[in-house]
Motif scaffolding. Structure first.
Motif, PDB file in Angstrom:
ATOM      1  N   SER A   1       0.864  -1.184   0.000  1.00 52.99           N
ATOM      2  CA  SER A   1       0.000   0.000   0.000  1.00 52.99           C
ATOM      3  C   SER A   1       0.898   1.231   0.000  1.00 52.99           C
ATOM      4  O   SER A   1       1.650   1.463   0.948  1.00 52.99           O
ATOM      5  CB  SER A   1      -0.910   0.007   1.234  1.00 52.99           C
ATOM      6  OG  SER A   1      -1.728   1.150   1.238  1.00 52.99           O
ATOM      7  N   VAL A   2       0.824   2.006  -1.073  1.00 54.44           N
ATOM      8  CA  VAL A   2       1.709   3.161  -1.240  1.00 54.44           C
ATOM      9  C   VAL A   2       0.892   4.450  -1.145  1.00 54.44           C
ATOM     10  O   VAL A   2      -0.099   4.621  -1.852  1.00 54.44           O
ATOM     11  CB  VAL A   2       2.448   3.103  -2.599  1.00 54.44           C
ATOM     12  CG1 VAL A   2       3.311   4.350  -2.786  1.00 54.44           C
ATOM     13  CG2 VAL A   2       3.303   1.847  -2.675  1.00 54.44           C
ATOM     14  N   SER A   3       1.323   5.351  -0.259  1.00 56.11           N
ATOM     15  CA  SER A   3       0.708   6.676  -0.127  1.00 56.11           C
ATOM     16  C   SER A   3       1.723   7.724  -0.558  1.00 56.11           C
ATOM     17  O   SER A   3       2.856   7.737  -0.080  1.00 56.11           O
ATOM     18  CB  SER A   3       0.282   6.939   1.320  1.00 56.11           C
ATOM     19  OG  SER A   3      -0.728   6.028   1.725  1.00 56.11           O
ATOM     20  N   VAL A   4       1.300   8.590  -1.472  1.00 62.70           N
ATOM     21  CA  VAL A   4       2.183   9.637  -1.994  1.00 62.70           C
ATOM     22  C   VAL A   4       1.637  10.994  -1.564  1.00 62.70           C
ATOM     23  O   VAL A   4       0.469  11.308  -1.823  1.00 62.70           O
ATOM     24  CB  VAL A   4       2.284   9.574  -3.529  1.00 62.70           C
ATOM     25  CG1 VAL A   4       3.274  10.621  -4.031  1.00 62.70           C
ATOM     26  CG2 VAL A   4       2.701   8.172  -3.982  1.00 62.70           C
ATOM     27  N   TYR A   5       2.468  11.784  -0.912  1.00 62.07           N
ATOM     28  CA  TYR A   5       2.057  13.092  -0.410  1.00 62.07           C
ATOM     29  C   TYR A   5       2.653  14.200  -1.278  1.00 62.07           C
ATOM     30  O   TYR A   5       3.815  14.129  -1.675  1.00 62.07           O
ATOM     31  CB  TYR A   5       2.507  13.277   1.042  1.00 62.07           C
ATOM     32  CG  TYR A   5       1.796  12.343   1.997  1.00 62.07           C
ATOM     33  CD1 TYR A   5       0.582  12.696   2.569  1.00 62.07           C
ATOM     34  CD2 TYR A   5       2.332  11.098   2.300  1.00 62.07           C
ATOM     35  CE1 TYR A   5      -0.078  11.840   3.434  1.00 62.07           C
ATOM     36  CE2 TYR A   5       1.675  10.225   3.159  1.00 62.07           C
ATOM     37  CZ  TYR A   5       0.472  10.606   3.721  1.00 62.07           C
ATOM     38  OH  TYR A   5      -0.188   9.752   4.572  1.00 62.07           O
ATOM     39  N   ALA A   6       1.822  15.196  -1.569  1.00 67.09           N
ATOM     40  CA  ALA A   6       2.268  16.314  -2.395  1.00 67.09           C
ATOM     41  C   ALA A   6       3.351  17.119  -1.671  1.00 67.09           C
ATOM     42  O   ALA A   6       3.410  17.147  -0.442  1.00 67.09           O
ATOM     43  CB  ALA A   6       1.081  17.224  -2.725  1.00 67.09           C
ATOM     44  N   SER A   7       4.181  17.790  -2.454  1.00 65.66           N
ATOM     45  CA  SER A   7       5.258  18.611  -1.883  1.00 65.66           C
ATOM     46  C   SER A   7       4.673  19.727  -1.027  1.00 65.66           C
ATOM     47  O   SER A   7       3.593  20.259  -1.316  1.00 65.66           O
ATOM     48  CB  SER A   7       6.109  19.215  -3.003  1.00 65.66           C
ATOM     49  OG  SER A   7       6.675  18.197  -3.795  1.00 65.66           O
ATOM     50  N   LEU A   8       5.408  20.080   0.023  1.00 67.76           N
ATOM     51  CA  LEU A   8       4.949  21.118   0.940  1.00 67.76           C
ATOM     52  C   LEU A   8       5.595  22.451   0.599  1.00 67.76           C
ATOM     53  O   LEU A   8       6.814  22.534   0.414  1.00 67.76           O
ATOM     54  CB  LEU A   8       5.310  20.747   2.388  1.00 67.76           C
ATOM     55  CG  LEU A   8       4.574  19.559   3.008  1.00 67.76           C
ATOM     56  CD1 LEU A   8       5.093  19.305   4.415  1.00 67.76           C
ATOM     57  CD2 LEU A   8       3.077  19.795   3.029  1.00 67.76           C
ATOM     58  N   SER A   9       4.783  23.488   0.529  1.00 62.33           N
ATOM     59  CA  SER A   9       5.308  24.839   0.362  1.00 62.33           C
ATOM     60  C   SER A   9       5.443  25.474   1.738  1.00 62.33           C
ATOM     61  O   SER A   9       4.692  25.143   2.665  1.00 62.33           O
ATOM     62  CB  SER A   9       4.369  25.685  -0.510  1.00 62.33           C
ATOM     63  OG  SER A   9       3.067  25.734   0.058  1.00 62.33           O
ATOM     64  N   THR A  10       6.402  26.364   1.888  1.00 64.30           N
ATOM     65  CA  THR A  10       6.620  27.024   3.183  1.00 64.30           C
ATOM     66  C   THR A  10       5.440  27.939   3.505  1.00 64.30           C
ATOM     67  O   THR A  10       5.023  28.734   2.667  1.00 64.30           O
ATOM     68  CB  THR A  10       7.914  27.849   3.144  1.00 64.30           C
ATOM     69  OG1 THR A  10       9.003  26.989   2.798  1.00 64.30           O
ATOM     70  CG2 THR A  10       8.184  28.488   4.501  1.00 64.30           C
ATOM     71  N   PRO A  11       4.874  27.823   4.709  1.00 64.43           N
ATOM     72  CA  PRO A  11       3.732  28.684   5.062  1.00 64.43           C
ATOM     73  C   PRO A  11       4.141  30.148   5.147  1.00 64.43           C
ATOM     74  O   PRO A  11       5.296  30.462   5.453  1.00 64.43           O
ATOM     75  CB  PRO A  11       3.296  28.146   6.434  1.00 64.43           C
ATOM     76  CG  PRO A  11       4.504  27.470   6.982  1.00 64.43           C
ATOM     77  CD  PRO A  11       5.243  26.915   5.812  1.00 64.43           C
ATOM     78  N   LYS A  12       3.192  31.051   4.889  1.00 63.19           N
ATOM     79  CA  LYS A  12       3.449  32.491   4.911  1.00 63.19           C
ATOM     80  C   LYS A  12       2.653  33.150   6.034  1.00 63.19           C
ATOM     81  O   LYS A  12       1.477  32.842   6.232  1.00 63.19           O
ATOM     82  CB  LYS A  12       3.094  33.120   3.567  1.00 63.19           C
ATOM     83  CG  LYS A  12       3.986  32.656   2.428  1.00 63.19           C
ATOM     84  CD  LYS A  12       3.667  33.382   1.136  1.00 63.19           C
ATOM     85  CE  LYS A  12       4.598  32.934   0.018  1.00 63.19           C
ATOM     86  NZ  LYS A  12       4.322  33.652  -1.262  1.00 63.19           N
ATOM     87  N   ILE A  13       3.315  34.071   6.737  1.00 57.85           N
ATOM     88  CA  ILE A  13       2.669  34.813   7.824  1.00 57.85           C
ATOM     89  C   ILE A  13       2.422  36.244   7.365  1.00 57.85           C
ATOM     90  O   ILE A  13       3.325  36.902   6.847  1.00 57.85           O
ATOM     91  CB  ILE A  13       3.544  34.811   9.087  1.00 57.85           C
ATOM     92  CG1 ILE A  13       3.760  33.372   9.576  1.00 57.85           C
ATOM     93  CG2 ILE A  13       2.895  35.645  10.195  1.00 57.85           C
ATOM     94  CD1 ILE A  13       4.707  33.268  10.763  1.00 57.85           C
TER      95      ILE A  13
END
Length: 256
Positions: free
Chosen positions: A117-129
């Motif tokens: 069972s393979v789960s692929v997660y999308a790339s994370l962008s740095t959050p902005k404040i």
């Protein structure tokens, strides 16, 4: 580069036989190898790799005729140029993986039946404040901040004060945007940070205390508009007054 940071091996019984279930989680763009557990496939007649609920055939090793075939044109070519098959062990590697490759993979040989069972997660962008200019702070000594992330899925967005969690919000599917507010005092000397994470990775943005409550860009624009309106009203009043004075000045002359 291979980034498989979450791994679990389980056993379940199917039709009286034990089948290995391996659960793997990877980030989009990485590679993952599904190990057959065999040192070589010489004693097998066939090694078949299937994917998804429809058990679509994606790769075959035919030991009898000595052939290796990869069917990367199936399922709208989502596996095109991504599948690598180890001729000796039968292990399958998926390169440059995407969220389209999330799902169940099955390997079947004469002696081995394995499920992955393979789960692929999308790339994370740095959050902005940023300053939340749409919110009215409950106190004149504080302001509202907003931590935001875009194009995220299966993530949690959190505010931290030092190492203590203040608040968080999660999304279980793909969302266009995700945001989380925070109200802080102008003179607050504590350290704050916003963190976005999924089961594999996290990214953090620290709040700059020297710019704790930056001015709203809209405010300066609003001030300019207000000032312009005031000037326009004053000019109109002056114009009306001038017309009135001239009217009174001209009328006596006509009477004469």
């Amino acid at each position: 580069m291979l980034h498989v940071l979450f791994f679990c091996l389980c056993l379940r019984q199917v039709n009286g036989e034990f089948v290995d279930d391996e659960v793997k989680s990877v980030m989009e763009g990485d590679s993952v190898t599904l190990n057959s557990g065999l040192t070589e496939v010489i004693d097998e007649d066939l090694a078949l790799w299937r994917f998804g609920a429809e058990n679509t055939l994606i790769a075959v090793i035919n030991v009898i005729v000595g052939s290796v075939t990869v069917y990367d044109d199936v399922l709208d070519e989502r596996f095109r140029d991504r599948l690598k098959l180890d001729h000796q062990t039968g292990s399958l590697t998926i390169t440059n993986i995407s969220t389209l490759h999330t799902g169940e993979y099955q390997l079947q040989t004469n002696s081995v039946r394995k499920s992955f069972s393979v789960s692929v997660y999308a790339s994370l962008s740095t959050p902005k404040i940023s300053r939340d200019c749409s919110s009215t702070s409950s106190s004149s000594s504080s302001c509202s901040l907003l931590c935001s992330a875009v194009n995220v899925g299966h993530v949690t967005l959190s505010w931290y004060k030092g190492n203590s969690l203040l608040s968080s919000i999660s999304v279980s599917d793909l969302s266009i945007s995700l945001s989380l507010p925070l109200e802080v005092e102008y003179q607050d000397k504590n350290t704050y940070s916003c963190v976005i994470n999924n089961p594999i990775r996290n990214r953090t943005t620290h709040l700059n205390n020297t710019q704790l409550c930056p001015p709203c860009p809209e405010c300066g624009h609003c001030c300019d508009v207000t000032e312009a309106v005031i000037r326009l009203v004053i000019s109109a009043l002056v114009g009306v007054a001038t017309v009135v004075v001239l009217a009174y000045d001209i009328r006596p002359r006509k009477d004469e």
